[in-house]
Design an enzyme around this catalytic site. Structure first.
Site, PDB file in Angstrom:
ATOM      1  N   GLU A 189      34.385  68.257 -81.221  1.00 23.72           N
ATOM      2  CA  GLU A 189      35.694  68.833 -80.496  1.00 23.72           C
ATOM      3  C   GLU A 189      36.875  67.561 -80.572  1.00 23.72           C
ATOM      4  OE1 GLU A 189      32.534  69.422 -79.530  1.00 23.72           O
ATOM      5  OE2 GLU A 189      32.409  71.235 -79.473  1.00 23.72           O
ATOM      6  N   HIS A 202      28.289  77.944 -70.426  1.00 21.06           N
ATOM      7  CA  HIS A 202      29.083  78.693 -71.131  1.00 21.06           C
ATOM      8  C   HIS A 202      29.975  79.837 -70.944  1.00 21.06           C
ATOM      9  CE1 HIS A 202      25.483  77.362 -73.325  1.00 21.06           C
ATOM     10  NE2 HIS A 202      26.105  77.193 -74.538  1.00 21.06           N
TER      11      HIS A 202
END
Length: 327
Positions: free
Chosen positions: A60, A129
């Site tokens: 990321e 999540h």
């Protein structure tokens, strides 16, 4: 006017932006796979090819860094993070670099970058999540933050974000992907920094973000049946925030509820409450209330999710409590 889904509106914006401007590129993990990004990227790779639609390795911070470098070189990258939770791994590039370049160099160079982060709540996906982290990004000077709640704004705010000239964090909620609404076919902009009143009322102002706008509109319909008229404001842009619109509504109703599907402490709702106290305290006729998530990680089973996430009934209960307290 034709009606399309929230996900289709994002997808259409991407197609039209890339067709209109060859400098627009997309980077995203799993960008060619609906499992990662829903249908929001369908057709982009086949139409524009691997030089403009890139599925990079899982890094990321690296992906954000590449996008920032591309922006500094004159491109207009849209970076997609399929889970807002994982965007935390790329904070160093966003907070230390993208947010600061324009200030460090006296405005001579900026980072024209859009970062799409997807909230993936519910569905028993658990604490790692499901997080809604908009307050994190709202805190950082140099970053703009938008959260569209409907298909029309999903397209218009994405177009505004790519043309803004600054790094913009564009946060979408997967629970909205199947919501439909009227969306113009052409490219258009929804201005960043401007909220909108979606339902007018006289009794209570409700300021909401993203998916909570839909929840609050459902609650407003229920309350109308018993003679209570609430005003629902979709703030659309968290930073900059439309203080004038919020304060103007409170001048009329005198009561405020803020609904944000993220944690309570130090959150978006807390920031809005603080600004109202600073700018419109004299107009308040009752304490401000917040409808948020509890300060706890998201659960991973359906029974607990039903308690954890606020619903229209949660908002109705808050409105009734607020009206009782102000009598």
């Amino acid at each position: 006017m034709r009606r399309i889904s929230y996900a289709k509106a994002i997808n259409e914006a991407c197609h039209q932006l890339m067709e209109h401007d060859p400098r627009v590129i997309i980077l995203g993990q799993g960008v060619n796979n609906p499992w990662y990004v829903g249908t929001t990227a369908i057709g982009l790779y086949n139409r524009f090819g691997p030089s403009r639609v890139i599925d990079p390795p899982i890094s990321e911070n690296g992906m954000n860094g590449v996008a920032i470098g591309a922006a500094l070189a004159g491109l207009k990258p849209i970076v997609i993070h399929p889970r807002l939770d994982f965007l935390l791994m790329g904070l160093e590039q966003l907070v230390n670099e993208a947010a600061n370049w324009a200030y460090v160099f006296g405005g001579q160079i900026g980072v024209q970058l859009v970062v799409r982060g997807i909230i993936n709540r519910g569905g028993e996906q658990g604490a790692q999540h499901s997080q809604a982290l908009q307050a994190f990004f709202m805190h950082v000077p140099g970053l703009k933050v938008v959260m569209p709640s409907n298909p029309r704004d999903a397209k218009g705010l994405l177009v505004s974000a790519i043309n803004d000239g600054n790094p913009v964090i564009y946060i979408e909620d997967r629970w909205l992907y199947h919501e439909t609404g009227e969306v113009p076919e052409e490219l258009y902009e929804v201005p960043i920094g401007k909220g909108v009143i979606l339902r007018r009322g006289r009794d209570v102002t409700i300021v909401a973000t993203s998916y909570m706008v839909k929840v609050c509109l459902d609650a407003a319909a229920k309350l109308h049946e018993v003679g209570i008229d609430v005003e629902v404001i979709d703030i659309r842009s968290l930073k900059p925030l439309d203080d004038d619109l919020i304060c103007s509504s409170i001048t009329k109703t005198g009561k405020l509820i803020i609904a944000d599907a993220a944690w309570k402490t130090g959150g978006v709702a807390a920031e809005i409450a603080a600004r109202v106290v600073e700018k419109a305290f004299a107009a308040l006729k009752a304490p401000i209330m917040r409808v948020t998530l509890p300060d706890a990680p998201a659960p991973s089973n359906k029974l607990q999710e039903k308690v954890y996430y606020p619903t229209a009934d949660t908002v109705v209960k808050a409105v009734n409590q607020l009206l009782s307290a102000s009598e």
